[in-house]
Structures are given as C-alpha cells and as structure tokens.
Design an enzyme around this catalytic site. Structure first.
Site, PDB file in Angstrom:
ATOM      1  N   GLU A 259      -3.937  -3.679  -6.876  1.00 14.88           N
ATOM      2  CA  GLU A 259      -2.660  -3.405  -6.224  1.00 14.88           C
ATOM      3  C   GLU A 259      -1.560  -3.996  -7.092  1.00 14.88           C
ATOM      4  O   GLU A 259      -1.767  -4.989  -7.785  1.00 14.88           O
ATOM      5  CB  GLU A 259      -2.634  -3.995  -4.810  1.00 14.88           C
TER       6      GLU A 259
ATOM      7  N   GLU B 168      -9.360  -4.674  -1.454  1.00 13.25           N
ATOM      8  CA  GLU B 168      -8.922  -6.057  -1.698  1.00 13.25           C
ATOM      9  C   GLU B 168      -9.603  -6.894  -0.639  1.00 13.25           C
ATOM     10  O   GLU B 168      -9.207  -6.889   0.528  1.00 13.25           O
ATOM     11  CB  GLU B 168      -7.395  -6.151  -1.627  1.00 13.25           C
TER      12      GLU B 168
ATOM     13  N   LYS C 228       0.821  -1.217   0.000  1.00 18.63           N
ATOM     14  CA  LYS C 228       0.000   0.000   0.000  1.00 18.63           C
ATOM     15  C   LYS C 228       0.854   1.266   0.000  1.00 18.63           C
ATOM     16  O   LYS C 228       0.547   2.234  -0.699  1.00 18.63           O
ATOM     17  CB  LYS C 228      -0.953  -0.022   1.195  1.00 18.63           C
TER      18      LYS C 228
ATOM     19  N   CYS D  95      -5.934 -14.816   1.068  1.00 20.03           N
ATOM     20  CA  CYS D  95      -7.225 -14.438   0.476  1.00 20.03           C
ATOM     21  C   CYS D  95      -7.459 -15.086  -0.879  1.00 20.03           C
ATOM     22  O   CYS D  95      -8.610 -15.306  -1.272  1.00 20.03           O
ATOM     23  CB  CYS D  95      -7.334 -12.923   0.369  1.00 20.03           C
TER      24      CYS D  95
END
Length: 490
Positions: free
Chosen positions: A464, A252, A162, A286
């Site tokens: 991202e 996300e 990030k 994830c």
C-alpha cells in the site's frame, strides 16, 4: 454525547436501508456507552452495491485524468476542513486520544489521497518498437470494481489508503469497514459525493466480516480485494477470492516486529523509539516493535529508562489535550490482551510495570489496560511469539549481532523491523538481513504516502502507498500495430 441516529448503508451517492434487516451496535470503549445502532449489509445489499459500482465506474473511468484529479483534490480539501469533526467521531468510535486522531488519522489519510490525486495524469503506457513496420504499445486500464475491507484500528485512514489508489486508477470501490469502528468510513463516502465523485464509485457496506466481507470476496463482479486484518482472516479472504473468480488481492496482515538496540546506541533515543513502537495508539498498531532486543550489558540501564518514560504516559479523558493513551478498541479485545498478559506471567516473564487493567475514576467502565512491560523474556514465550495488538512490550537480551539477526527473523511474521545504532555501516548491514517489508533505522512508525508498505512471509502480499500501488489497481493491455501487409502461411 447522545446516541446517534441509526446508521445505514451508503450506496450510489446516498444512504439506504439494508435489506437484511440485521443490525449491530458500535460502542465507545472509553466508557462502554452505545454510540449508534448500525445496519448490516447482506448478500442482496452487496449485489446492489456491485451493480451501482459498475454503473459509476464507467462514468468515472471515462473522465479525463485531470477531471478525476480535481475531484479527488476537492475531497482532500473537505477532509482537511472537517478534520476536527472527523477526529472527534474517530475518538468516540475507537477510543484513541483526540490528541492522536486530530493530528494523525485524517491528516495522513488526506495526504495519501492528495498524493494519488497528483499521480493520476502520470499513469502512462509504453511504446515498444519491433521493426520498421511494427510496434507495440501498452495501456494501463482500471480493473473495474474492487473491494476494500478495513481493520478497526485506523478506520478512516485505512479507507483512504485503499480508496485513494483505487479511485485514482479509474476503479470504483466497495468498502466494508470493521464492524467495531464503522462510523467514519460512512462520513468519507459523504465527502467523496460532496467533492463530485459519480454515484456508485465509493459505496460503504457496514456489516459483520464473516458475512458481508465473505459476500464481497466471493462476488464475481469484483476484480480485486484489498484486506487489512489478521493472518487467519486474510487466508480466508485470499482463498475465497481465488476460488470465486481468481481475484487479485492485497493483504496487509499481522506482525510481531523486532526492534534491535545495539550497544553503541544512545539509550535515551532507543527508549524513546521503543515507547513509540509499543504504546502509540495504545499498542494497537500492526507494525509495533513488540520484541525489543537489548544487549545483555545494557539491560538494567534500558529498563530504568523505559520505566521513567512509562511514568510520562497520560491516560484519562480522551478529549483532554494532555491525554496520550486511550482504552483498547473494545471489551472483547481488552479481554484477549489480558489473557496474553496472564500467559506471560504464567510462563515466567517478569512484569516490569503494568500487567492489569487501569482502575479508578474514569477507567472502571471502559476497556482500559495499563501499559505493560515484560522483561526476562525468552523467544519461546507466547507473548514473544504471537501478535497481541495491545500495550505489551517484551524485553529480550542478546550477546552478538549474528545471534540477534537470527532470532529477530525467527518468526512467521515479516511486517516491520527496526534498529537503533550510531554505526551506519552496521545499520545497513543488519537491516539488509532482516526479513521484513518495512524497516526503520533510528526511528519508528512513520509511513508517508510515498513509501510502499507491506509485509514479508505471513504478514502480507502486495503493498500500500507509493507508485507501485497505483499500478497494482490497473491491468496492462498490449496492442501490436502492423503497418506492412500481413503475410499468412495459408
């Protein structure tokens, strides 16, 4: 390891006490020991951090592209020099095996920072000719102060994913790590300061998401929020961001990704991929391919190959180089995963292996769950429909290509998907029909810095990594220039 000193907030280049007076504890999930007490940021602390970031961002954005690039490259060098130290801290805080954190978490995070440091001088505008006497040029300008809200499964990697594009584009970032795993983000702030980042350009505010995170999403001084976490939390973040000041967002979120094994696939390769897609990082990824679709005629053989590979899993001392499977990140999360396992049994899925906590010396005090494989699953089962985020694989059978594509897409999620086949025509034909943002053919899980990652449907908004993410942290200004005399109709 002895208990660490109380952890503070990191604002304007140094540690500072939270004004809220509230604290929380972070736990080593391998043994249940308290690692540290951590101060929780309140509303006044968010205000302080925003003011600091606004000051620092002006200094940072005024630097040349090469100056910013050199500072971020120095941070990359420090990250790599301190890899082992940071990996040990990440292992203590997350429970992940050191064999993983020392080779993946900091390594891949540093790669992303290096990638964006190299892209800074390539942030360019454009020139658009209109006529002989007039043209338009565009500038890519930073958004200003942005916020990052991290998840607990890859703490320092997410902080780098990030912050790297945000800082590269000339912004300042306020980062809130998960309250479950807050420690390495604070170390990252130290590293940025050591590398020469101006004070305020990267502030870290540990705290509870429902409070600190909400304050960030509502603050009018923040231009964008990048969030990693669950779907329900993501919807709240997005709603707060829009209602407060129409902030831009990157989301996300969760996944329930399909892995499709075709009948021409090498079953050994397919089993290896399925194991990595379900049990790497103890299933707390994830993008995990937790719905494994296998041709009905291959089911028995595939089950045996999975069982043989489960036997190779090594759980135990997380600092043992041979350990490749750690505990879950927390006791509440362990209990939630166990509830899903119980639900799977209740709804008629057959336990091929696992299905309970790990027991014995070294396991009893930690948040350990055995690697679990369910077979004889159906699409309507809870364990097949909902994200578990633990070491739980569901095996499903199918008869035809059209059927498996339809069933693979029958979900609100759309984060990832993968197929295993020897037929490249089929590979591309099928992958183009799968509703997922990240897809793999004959592999699983790699997300290099150059690759945009993000989800379809409820799995997210925006991306991202990759060039497009750097651009998403900028806003375009268009300027028309007229060289002829201006003509008014009045």
């Amino acid at each position: 390891m002895s208990r660490m000193a109380e952890q503070q907030l990191y604002i304007h280049g140094g540690y500072t006490s939270a004004t809220s007076g509230r604290t929380f504890e972070t736990i080593n999930p391998a043994n249940g020991n308290v690692l540290a007490t951590v101060q929780a940021a309140g509303r006044e602390d968010v205000d302080r951090a925003v003011k600091s970031a606004q000051q620092g961002q002006k200094i940072w954005a005024a630097m040349t592209a090469m100056e910013r690039s050199r500072i971020l490259r120095r941070a990359v060098d420090i990250l790599r020099e301190r890899n082992d130290e940071l990996a040990k801290l990440e292992t203590l805080d997350t429970g992940k095996a050191y064999s993983e954190t020392s080779t993946v978490d900091i390594v891949t995070g540093a790669d992303v920072l290096e990638y964006y440091a190299g892209l800074i001088p390539a942030l360019e505008g454009s020139q658009i000719p209109l006529r002989e006497t007039s043209f338009v040029y565009t500038r890519r300008e930073p958004l200003g102060v942005v916020a990052g809200i991290g998840a607990w499964n890859y703490p320092i990697q997410i902080a780098l994913w990030k912050s790297a594009p945000a800082l590269a584009a000339g912004n300042a970032m306020i980062f809130k790590p998960s309250e479950v795993t807050p420690l390495t983000a604070l170390k990252l702030a130290e590293i940025y300061s050591e590398a020469g980042l101006p004070d305020g350009v990267f502030n870290v505010l540990p705290g509870v998401g429902a409070e600190t995170g909400q304050y960030l999403t509502e603050h009018p001084g923040i231009a964008k929020v990048s969030f990693t976490g669950g779907v329900a939390s993501g919807k709240k973040v997005m709603a707060n961001s829009a209602a407060s000041s129409l902030k831009e967002v990157t989301m996300e979120l969760g996944g329930k990704s399909p892995l499709i094994v075709f009948d021409d696939a090498d079953l050994d390769l397919a089993a290896d991929i399925a194991m990595m897609a379900n049990f790497f990082s103890s299933g707390q990824v994830c993008t995990n391919g937790t719905r494994v679709f296998v041709p009905a005629k291959c089911k028995a053989a595939f089950e045996q190959k999975i069982l043989a590979r489960v036997e190779r899993i090594r759980a135990g001392d997380v600092f043992d180089p041979q350990t490749n499977f750690g505990p879950l990140v927390s006791f509440p999360h362990r209990d939630n995963v166990l509830r899903y396992i119980a639900k799977g049994k209740e709804e008629g899925a057959r336990v091929l292996c696992g299905g309970d906590v790990l027991k014995g010396d070294g396991f009893d005090n930690g948040a350990w769950v055995a690697p679990t494989v369910f077979t004889d699953c159906s699409d309507d089962m809870t364990i097949v429909r909902e994200e578990i985020f633990g070491p739980v694989m569901s095996l499903l059978t199918y008869e035809s290509e059209d059927e498996v594509i339809r069933r693979a897409n029958d979900t609100d999620y759309g984060l990832a998907a993968g197929i295993v086949t020897a037929d490249l025509n089929r590979a591309h034909r099928v992958i183009h029909q799968l509703e997922a943002g990240i897809c793999w053919i004959n592999t699983w899980g790699e997300s290099p810095a150059e690759m945009p990652v993000g989800g379809y449907k409820h799995s997210g908004i925006g991306r991202e990594n990759g060039v497009m993410t750097l651009q998403s942290y900028t806003q375009v200004k268009s300027i028309q220039v007229e060289m002829a005399k201006f003509q008014s109709i009045f």
